[in-house]
Design a protein around this motif. Structure first.
Motif, PDB file in Angstrom:
ATOM      1  N   PRO A   1       7.753  -8.744   5.384  1.00  0.00           N
ATOM      2  CA  PRO A   1       7.044  -7.653   4.710  1.00  0.00           C
ATOM      3  C   PRO A   1       6.645  -6.576   5.714  1.00  0.00           C
ATOM      4  O   PRO A   1       6.670  -6.799   6.917  1.00  0.00           O
ATOM      5  CB  PRO A   1       5.802  -8.352   4.150  1.00  0.00           C
ATOM      6  CG  PRO A   1       5.538  -9.450   5.139  1.00  0.00           C
ATOM      7  CD  PRO A   1       6.894  -9.920   5.605  1.00  0.00           C
ATOM      8  N   TYR A   2       6.275  -5.422   5.192  1.00  0.00           N
ATOM      9  CA  TYR A   2       5.829  -4.334   6.056  1.00  0.00           C
ATOM     10  C   TYR A   2       4.577  -3.693   5.460  1.00  0.00           C
ATOM     11  O   TYR A   2       4.264  -3.875   4.287  1.00  0.00           O
ATOM     12  CB  TYR A   2       6.925  -3.282   6.230  1.00  0.00           C
ATOM     13  CG  TYR A   2       7.234  -2.503   4.971  1.00  0.00           C
ATOM     14  CD1 TYR A   2       6.460  -1.395   4.599  1.00  0.00           C
ATOM     15  CD2 TYR A   2       8.295  -2.866   4.143  1.00  0.00           C
ATOM     16  CE1 TYR A   2       6.739  -0.688   3.449  1.00  0.00           C
ATOM     17  CE2 TYR A   2       8.583  -2.165   2.987  1.00  0.00           C
ATOM     18  CZ  TYR A   2       7.808  -1.072   2.646  1.00  0.00           C
ATOM     19  OH  TYR A   2       8.076  -0.368   1.500  1.00  0.00           O
ATOM     20  N   GLU A   3       3.898  -2.916   6.303  1.00  0.00           N
ATOM     21  CA  GLU A   3       2.694  -2.218   5.860  1.00  0.00           C
ATOM     22  C   GLU A   3       2.673  -0.819   6.467  1.00  0.00           C
ATOM     23  O   GLU A   3       2.898  -0.659   7.670  1.00  0.00           O
ATOM     24  CB  GLU A   3       1.445  -2.985   6.299  1.00  0.00           C
ATOM     25  CG  GLU A   3       0.135  -2.306   5.904  1.00  0.00           C
ATOM     26  CD  GLU A   3      -1.090  -3.020   6.451  1.00  0.00           C
ATOM     27  OE1 GLU A   3      -2.212  -2.612   6.103  1.00  0.00           O
ATOM     28  OE2 GLU A   3      -0.923  -3.972   7.238  1.00  0.00           O
ATOM     29  N   VAL A   4       2.429   0.173   5.649  1.00  0.00           N
ATOM     30  CA  VAL A   4       2.239   1.545   6.127  1.00  0.00           C
ATOM     31  C   VAL A   4       0.751   1.734   6.356  1.00  0.00           C
ATOM     32  O   VAL A   4      -0.034   1.740   5.410  1.00  0.00           O
ATOM     33  CB  VAL A   4       2.771   2.583   5.109  1.00  0.00           C
ATOM     34  CG1 VAL A   4       2.458   4.000   5.600  1.00  0.00           C
ATOM     35  CG2 VAL A   4       4.269   2.412   4.897  1.00  0.00           C
ATOM     36  N   ILE A   5       0.357   1.882   7.614  1.00  0.00           N
ATOM     37  CA  ILE A   5      -1.079   1.942   7.924  1.00  0.00           C
ATOM     38  C   ILE A   5      -1.594   3.371   8.084  1.00  0.00           C
ATOM     39  O   ILE A   5      -2.801   3.580   8.248  1.00  0.00           O
ATOM     40  CB  ILE A   5      -1.397   1.141   9.198  1.00  0.00           C
ATOM     41  CG1 ILE A   5      -0.677   1.749  10.411  1.00  0.00           C
ATOM     42  CG2 ILE A   5      -1.018  -0.321   9.017  1.00  0.00           C
ATOM     43  CD1 ILE A   5      -1.108   1.111  11.720  1.00  0.00           C
ATOM     44  N   GLY A   6      -0.691   4.348   8.025  1.00  0.00           N
ATOM     45  CA  GLY A   6      -1.135   5.737   8.137  1.00  0.00           C
ATOM     46  C   GLY A   6      -0.017   6.708   7.815  1.00  0.00           C
ATOM     47  O   GLY A   6       1.156   6.423   8.073  1.00  0.00           O
ATOM     48  N   ARG A   7      -0.385   7.843   7.213  1.00  0.00           N
ATOM     49  CA  ARG A   7       0.566   8.911   6.905  1.00  0.00           C
ATOM     50  C   ARG A   7      -0.023  10.229   7.409  1.00  0.00           C
ATOM     51  O   ARG A   7      -1.159  10.562   7.089  1.00  0.00           O
ATOM     52  CB  ARG A   7       0.836   9.011   5.402  1.00  0.00           C
ATOM     53  CG  ARG A   7       1.608   7.825   4.828  1.00  0.00           C
ATOM     54  CD  ARG A   7       1.777   7.954   3.319  1.00  0.00           C
ATOM     55  NE  ARG A   7       2.508   6.843   2.756  1.00  0.00           N
ATOM     56  CZ  ARG A   7       3.816   6.804   2.568  1.00  0.00           C
ATOM     57  NH1 ARG A   7       4.545   7.882   2.897  1.00  0.00           N
ATOM     58  NH2 ARG A   7       4.417   5.751   2.051  1.00  0.00           N
ATOM     59  N   PHE A   8       0.784  10.987   8.153  1.00  0.00           N
ATOM     60  CA  PHE A   8       0.328  12.242   8.735  1.00  0.00           C
ATOM     61  C   PHE A   8       1.389  13.315   8.519  1.00  0.00           C
ATOM     62  O   PHE A   8       2.586  13.021   8.536  1.00  0.00           O
ATOM     63  CB  PHE A   8       0.047  12.070  10.223  1.00  0.00           C
ATOM     64  CG  PHE A   8      -0.981  11.021  10.538  1.00  0.00           C
ATOM     65  CD1 PHE A   8      -2.320  11.359  10.630  1.00  0.00           C
ATOM     66  CD2 PHE A   8      -0.606   9.691  10.708  1.00  0.00           C
ATOM     67  CE1 PHE A   8      -3.281  10.400  10.904  1.00  0.00           C
ATOM     68  CE2 PHE A   8      -1.555   8.715  10.973  1.00  0.00           C
ATOM     69  CZ  PHE A   8      -2.896   9.073  11.070  1.00  0.00           C
ATOM     70  N   GLN A   9       0.932  14.549   8.335  1.00  0.00           N
ATOM     71  CA  GLN A   9       1.874  15.648   8.096  1.00  0.00           C
ATOM     72  C   GLN A   9       1.381  16.942   8.740  1.00  0.00           C
ATOM     73  O   GLN A   9       0.214  17.299   8.611  1.00  0.00           O
ATOM     74  CB  GLN A   9       2.045  15.887   6.593  1.00  0.00           C
ATOM     75  CG  GLN A   9       2.999  17.028   6.276  1.00  0.00           C
ATOM     76  CD  GLN A   9       2.967  17.408   4.810  1.00  0.00           C
ATOM     77  OE1 GLN A   9       3.162  18.556   4.442  1.00  0.00           O
ATOM     78  NE2 GLN A   9       2.709  16.442   3.947  1.00  0.00           N
TER      79      GLN A   9
END
Length: 218
Positions: free
Chosen positions: A40-48
């Motif tokens: 499994p994976y986890e997205v721990i942050g999104r930046f733009q």
């Protein structure tokens, strides 16, 4: 569990171009996560960031890198040029032992391959720039008045963009909430068609048209 920090970048003049808009980047990143990532994976942050790739001063990228370094997560971008258009910047980042970089459109590329790709891309951009300058020089020598034509084209393009932005703003009142609730591009298109909302040209909606509206509104 595999962890990712996602970084996207758009600039004002790129948002409407195929393959460079925000929706296109999100599509490529989602494809990588579902088809190429370890589970499994986890997205721990999104930046733009919304600015040119020529600038190294990007506050959201700085935040993304800080989070990636502190957690050991991989920094995931859709395309290498979303990270930077400068091979020197990319090379320096690859030398950072605390940063692990992953490019969605090149899921199996290692650091060496990414470095070579960045160098070739920069070389190609330099050549295209010089070729354009040479073509303009020849046209000017042949007596063509480039300024007037460019001014007219820019005014026409500005009018087209203004109209498109206005229409996109209206339909985003429907598309925005649907997208935020997790609806796919296809289901949003179906909803717009079912409710009788036409496209700017009076036609029916497709997932691609919904994507373009999202890119324009980004």
């Amino acid at each position: 569990m595999k962890k990712y920090v996602i970084y996207t970048r758009v600039s004002t003049d790129e948002q409407g171009k195929s393959g460079l808009g925000l929706a296109a980047q999100e599509r490529d990143i989602e494809l990588f996560l579902t088809s190429f990532s370890k589970m499994p994976y986890e997205v721990i942050g999104r930046f733009q960031d919304v600015l040119s790739g020529r600038s190294d001063d990007r506050p959201q990228l700085t935040r993304a890198l800080k989070l990636a370094r502190s957690t050991g997560a991989e920094l995931l971008v859709a395309k290498l040029d979303r990270l930077s258009r400068k091979v020197s910047f990319i090379a320096a980042l690859m030398d950072d032992k605390a940063v692990r970089l992953r490019v969605a459109s090149m899921p199996f590329a290692d650091k060496f391959q990414l470095h070579i790709y960045a160098a070739l891309a920069e070389q190609e951009r330099t050549f295209i720039s010089e070729r354009t300058k040479a073509a303009l020089k020849v046209a000017k020598a042949n007596g063509k008045h480039l300024g007037g034509l460019r001014d007219k084209t820019m005014k026409r393009n500005a009018a087209v963009q203004a109209k498109a932005n206005s229409e996109a703003e209206k339909v985003m009142k429907v598309i925005g909430p649907l997208r935020q609730s997790g609806a796919t591009l296809a289901s949003i298109a179906a909803t717009l068609n079912e409710t009788g909302i036409p496209t700017s040209r009076g036609g029916t909606w497709t997932p691609t048209q919904v994507s373009r509206v999202l890119e324009r509104a980004a």
